[in-house]
Write a protein that holds these residues in place. Structure first.
Motif, PDB file in Angstrom:
ATOM      1  N   LYS A 253       0.813  -1.216   0.000  1.00  0.00           N
ATOM      2  CA  LYS A 253       0.000   0.000   0.000  1.00  0.00           C
ATOM      3  C   LYS A 253       0.850   1.272   0.000  1.00  0.00           C
ATOM      4  N   LEU A 254       2.006   1.215   0.639  1.00  0.00           N
ATOM      5  CA  LEU A 254       2.880   2.386   0.683  1.00  0.00           C
ATOM      6  C   LEU A 254       3.847   2.429  -0.491  1.00  0.00           C
ATOM      7  N   GLY A 255       3.911   1.342  -1.266  1.00  0.00           N
ATOM      8  CA  GLY A 255       4.799   1.303  -2.420  1.00  0.00           C
ATOM      9  C   GLY A 255       6.267   1.257  -2.042  1.00  0.00           C
ATOM     10  N   VAL A 256       6.585   0.471  -1.017  1.00  0.00           N
ATOM     11  CA  VAL A 256       7.966   0.362  -0.550  1.00  0.00           C
ATOM     12  C   VAL A 256       8.410  -1.094  -0.559  1.00  0.00           C
ATOM     13  N   CYS A 257       9.705  -1.297  -0.317  1.00  0.00           N
ATOM     14  CA  CYS A 257      10.263  -2.654  -0.371  1.00  0.00           C
ATOM     15  C   CYS A 257      10.984  -3.072   0.900  1.00  0.00           C
ATOM     16  N   SER A 258      11.047  -2.200   1.878  1.00  0.00           N
ATOM     17  CA  SER A 258      11.775  -2.561   3.093  1.00  0.00           C
ATOM     18  C   SER A 258      11.140  -1.901   4.318  1.00  0.00           C
ATOM     19  N   ARG A 259      11.556  -2.411   5.447  1.00  0.00           N
ATOM     20  CA  ARG A 259      11.070  -1.886   6.721  1.00  0.00           C
ATOM     21  C   ARG A 259      11.447  -0.410   6.879  1.00  0.00           C
ATOM     22  N   ALA A 260      12.699  -0.084   6.565  1.00  0.00           N
ATOM     23  CA  ALA A 260      13.165   1.305   6.693  1.00  0.00           C
ATOM     24  C   ALA A 260      12.368   2.237   5.784  1.00  0.00           C
ATOM     25  N   GLU A 261      12.106   1.796   4.546  1.00  0.00           N
ATOM     26  CA  GLU A 261      11.323   2.621   3.622  1.00  0.00           C
ATOM     27  C   GLU A 261       9.897   2.788   4.125  1.00  0.00           C
TER      28      GLU A 261
END
Length: 96
Positions: free
Chosen positions: A77-85
């Protein structure tokens, strides 16, 4: 072009041209098209704490697989690939 003077002149000319190119303004963060559920928000907020998913599961009284499902949904949903992102994007959106 093998001449250093010519190369230096070209670099100077390119720098002068680039000085007139306006910088693109940073786009404000937009909320995701699909809002995060309350459970997904709870998981996102706990991702900031840098604790293992097992700890998050224990804190929320759910299984690790449930937490993993929520994490994957948050990333999508946020369009990210990692926890930090995810944490960075969540902060930018005021979600965590």
């Amino acid at each position: 072009m093998g001449d250093l003077r010519s190369a230096g002149a070209l670099v100077g000319e390119a720098a002068a041209v680039l000085a007139f190119v306006p910088a693109q303004p940073e786009r404000p963060a937009r909320l995701p098209a699909q809002p995060l559920t309350q459970c997904q928000l709870a998981v996102l907020r706990r991702l900031r704490q840098e604790v293992p998913l097992r700890q998050i599961a224990d804190d929320l009284y759910v299984s690790v697989n449930t937490v993993k499902s929520h994490v994957h949904a948050v990333y999508r949903k946020l369009g990210v690939c990692s926890r930090a992102e995810a944490v960075e994007r969540g902060r930018a959106l005021g979600l965590c």
